[in-house]
Design a protein around this motif. Structure first.
Motif, PDB file in Angstrom:
ATOM      1  N   UNK A  55      16.972 -13.289  62.226  1.00 14.99           N
ATOM      2  CA  UNK A  55      16.714 -12.946  60.819  1.00 14.99           C
ATOM      3  C   UNK A  55      16.717 -14.204  59.948  1.00 14.99           C
ATOM      4  N   UNK A  56      16.006 -14.139  58.838  1.00 11.51           N
ATOM      5  CA  UNK A  56      15.965 -15.251  57.888  1.00 11.51           C
ATOM      6  C   UNK A  56      17.371 -15.568  57.404  1.00 11.51           C
ATOM      7  N   UNK A  57      17.735 -16.863  57.477  1.00  6.08           N
ATOM      8  CA  UNK A  57      19.071 -17.301  57.104  1.00  6.08           C
ATOM      9  C   UNK A  57      19.036 -18.424  56.064  1.00  6.08           C
ATOM     10  N   UNK A  58      17.933 -19.190  56.043  1.00  5.43           N
ATOM     11  CA  UNK A  58      17.800 -20.297  55.095  1.00  5.43           C
ATOM     12  C   UNK A  58      16.323 -20.650  54.951  1.00  5.43           C
ATOM     13  N   UNK A  59      16.036 -21.485  53.963  1.00  4.54           N
ATOM     14  CA  UNK A  59      14.683 -22.018  53.851  1.00  4.54           C
ATOM     15  C   UNK A  59      14.767 -23.536  53.821  1.00  4.54           C
ATOM     16  N   UNK A  60      13.740 -24.155  54.363  1.00  4.82           N
ATOM     17  CA  UNK A  60      13.639 -25.610  54.399  1.00  4.82           C
ATOM     18  C   UNK A  60      12.509 -26.016  53.458  1.00  4.82           C
ATOM     19  N   UNK A  61      12.801 -26.950  52.566  1.00  2.36           N
ATOM     20  CA  UNK A  61      11.831 -27.428  51.584  1.00  2.36           C
ATOM     21  C   UNK A  61      11.445 -28.853  51.944  1.00  2.36           C
ATOM     22  N   UNK A  62      10.153 -29.058  52.207  1.00  5.44           N
ATOM     23  CA  UNK A  62       9.647 -30.377  52.567  1.00  5.44           C
ATOM     24  C   UNK A  62       8.685 -30.813  51.468  1.00  5.44           C
ATOM     25  N   UNK A  63       8.989 -31.944  50.828  1.00  7.29           N
ATOM     26  CA  UNK A  63       8.180 -32.438  49.716  1.00  7.29           C
ATOM     27  C   UNK A  63       8.271 -33.960  49.691  1.00  7.29           C
ATOM     28  N   UNK A  75       1.439 -35.549  49.427  1.00  5.06           N
ATOM     29  CA  UNK A  75       1.415 -34.603  50.558  1.00  5.06           C
ATOM     30  C   UNK A  75       1.742 -33.209  50.032  1.00  5.06           C
ATOM     31  N   UNK A  76       1.346 -32.220  50.805  1.00  6.35           N
ATOM     32  CA  UNK A  76       1.592 -30.831  50.411  1.00  6.35           C
ATOM     33  C   UNK A  76       3.080 -30.519  50.471  1.00  6.35           C
ATOM     34  N   UNK A  77       3.513 -29.628  49.606  1.00 10.31           N
ATOM     35  CA  UNK A  77       4.869 -29.094  49.683  1.00 10.31           C
ATOM     36  C   UNK A  77       4.838 -27.965  50.709  1.00 10.31           C
ATOM     37  N   UNK A  78       5.820 -27.953  51.609  1.00  6.63           N
ATOM     38  CA  UNK A  78       5.898 -26.939  52.658  1.00  6.63           C
ATOM     39  C   UNK A  78       7.288 -26.307  52.606  1.00  6.63           C
ATOM     40  N   UNK A  79       7.325 -24.978  52.683  1.00  6.78           N
ATOM     41  CA  UNK A  79       8.592 -24.251  52.741  1.00  6.78           C
ATOM     42  C   UNK A  79       8.588 -23.428  54.021  1.00  6.78           C
ATOM     43  N   UNK A  80       9.641 -23.602  54.831  1.00  7.77           N
ATOM     44  CA  UNK A  80       9.775 -22.861  56.091  1.00  7.77           C
ATOM     45  C   UNK A  80      10.957 -21.909  55.998  1.00  7.77           C
ATOM     46  N   UNK A 114       3.060 -17.573  55.820  1.00  7.89           N
ATOM     47  CA  UNK A 114       2.230 -17.184  56.948  1.00  7.89           C
ATOM     48  C   UNK A 114       2.936 -17.670  58.197  1.00  7.89           C
ATOM     49  N   UNK A 115       3.394 -16.713  59.008  1.00  8.90           N
ATOM     50  CA  UNK A 115       4.158 -17.035  60.216  1.00  8.90           C
ATOM     51  C   UNK A 115       5.394 -17.887  59.878  1.00  8.90           C
ATOM     52  N   UNK A 116       6.043 -17.542  58.747  1.00 10.15           N
ATOM     53  CA  UNK A 116       7.293 -18.193  58.374  1.00 10.15           C
ATOM     54  C   UNK A 116       7.144 -19.495  57.615  1.00 10.15           C
ATOM     55  N   UNK A 117       5.915 -19.830  57.203  1.00 10.64           N
ATOM     56  CA  UNK A 117       5.701 -21.099  56.506  1.00 10.64           C
ATOM     57  C   UNK A 117       4.745 -20.919  55.336  1.00 10.64           C
ATOM     58  N   UNK A 118       5.127 -21.439  54.178  1.00 13.85           N
ATOM     59  CA  UNK A 118       4.265 -21.417  52.992  1.00 13.85           C
ATOM     60  C   UNK A 118       3.892 -22.856  52.651  1.00 13.85           C
ATOM     61  N   UNK A 119       2.593 -23.082  52.470  1.00 14.20           N
ATOM     62  CA  UNK A 119       2.087 -24.414  52.139  1.00 14.20           C
ATOM     63  C   UNK A 119       1.526 -24.389  50.722  1.00 14.20           C
ATOM     64  N   UNK A 120       1.860 -25.402  49.950  1.00 13.81           N
ATOM     65  CA  UNK A 120       1.451 -25.507  48.548  1.00 13.81           C
ATOM     66  C   UNK A 120       0.577 -26.753  48.370  1.00 13.81           C
ATOM     67  N   UNK A 121      -0.739 -26.622  48.552  1.00 13.27           N
ATOM     68  CA  UNK A 121      -1.616 -27.789  48.406  1.00 13.27           C
ATOM     69  C   UNK A 121      -1.962 -28.064  46.946  1.00 13.27           C
ATOM     70  N   UNK A 122      -2.314 -29.308  46.652  1.00 18.12           N
ATOM     71  CA  UNK A 122      -2.867 -29.669  45.352  1.00 18.12           C
ATOM     72  C   UNK A 122      -1.933 -29.578  44.170  1.00 18.12           C
TER      73      UNK A 122
END
Length: 188
Positions: A55-63, A75-80, A114-122
């Motif tokens: 189950x979802x326990x945390x999110x990872x923010x990559x920026x 680079x795009x911001x990515x949240x897993x 989408x499959x546990x990952x959100x990408x924020x381009x632009x």
């Protein structure tokens, strides 16, 4: 992965031994369970099993750590979405939103995973120079958030501004207060 639970069972006058609390903890992937007996002459048997995310326990923010004011991020911001063992929860399709303190996000700041990952381009960040805190938030099926500091630097120069005006203009004498002109970006 680690196999936990009651790992040893006695037959208790029955040829069948049931396990009730075995579980795997760790990285997703394919594993082999081996069942063996201390009785001489009994061959062990194996079973292949695939460990999937929990189950979802945390999110990872990559920026990116740095951003130029009013300019697309490098680079795009990515949240897993992660489980307790940092596996991406590939079945997750939650809505994830970004916000920032002391600035504004330009671009689409809400995406569906989408499959546990959100990408924020632009995306770009518009605001005064300094450290800004980017925050990713997921509210369903559980409420989770993660922050990341971004250093916002000056953007492209767009205007001049008077920081200090000239004063006391006397013929053939230097101004008492000399003018100071500042080059500014869109945020000043």
């Amino acid at each position: 992965a680690e196999l936990t639970g009651t790992l040893f069972r006695e037959p208790n006058q029955s040829p069948t031994v049931s396990f009730t609390n075995l579980r795997l903890i760790g990285a997703v992937g394919n594993y082999t369970l081996t069942f063996s007996s201390p009785t001489a002459g009994i061959s062990p048997t194996t079973q292949s099993i695939t460990l999937t995310p929990g189950a979802a326990d945390s999110i990872q923010l990559i920026a990116p750590a740095n951003a130029t004011n009013a300019t697309s991020l490098v680079s795009e911001v990515v949240v897993r979405v992660l489980d307790a063992n940092n596996n991406v929860v590939t079945a997750n399709n939650s809505s994830i939103s970004l916000s920032i303190t002391g600035a504004t996000i330009s671009g689409t700041a809400t995406r569906t995973a989408d499959r546990g990952e959100a990408t924020f381009p632009g995306l770009s960040i518009v605001g005064q120079v300094g450290t800004k805190t980017l925050k990713a938030t997921m509210t369903s099926p559980v409420s989770l958030n993660q922050t990341f500091d971004i250093q916002l630097t000056y953007g492209t120069p767009t205007k001049l501004a008077i920081s200090q005006t000239a004063s006391r203009a006397v013929n053939r004498a230097n101004f008492l207060d000399q003018p100071i002109i500042v080059v500014q970006d869109v945020s000043g």
